[in-house]
Write a protein that holds these residues in place. Structure first.
Motif: not given
Length: 82
Positions: A20-27
């Protein structure tokens, strides 16, 4: 479409996967804040920080069509000076 691409090295891209975008963002933000060998280009970090997105459309859950359009307009500005 170019407005849906982020420039990443193979290792960083593998870490993101199809999440998900939000998980990619955190990474991406974690990698960018660390002194790792992986380099995340400035424009890619800006995409995940939604710096090209209008404040009226700002949300961090997913990459929307409005985000993509705003990013494309920024690319045009950089290339063509418009």
């Amino acid at each position: 479409k170019i407005n849906n691409l982020a420039l990443l090295d193979k290792t960083t891209n593998s870490k993101l996967g199809n999440g998900l975008f939000k998980n990619k963002r955190e990474i991406i933000l974690k990698i960018n804040g660390e002194n790792e060998e992986n380099y995340v280009p400035y424009a890619t970090v800006n995409c995940f920080l939604k710096r090209y997105t209008s404040k009226n459309n700002l949300q961090n859950e997913f990459w929307s069509e409005a985000d993509a359009e705003s990013y494309l307009e920024n690319i045009k500005t950089v290339i063509y000076g418009k």
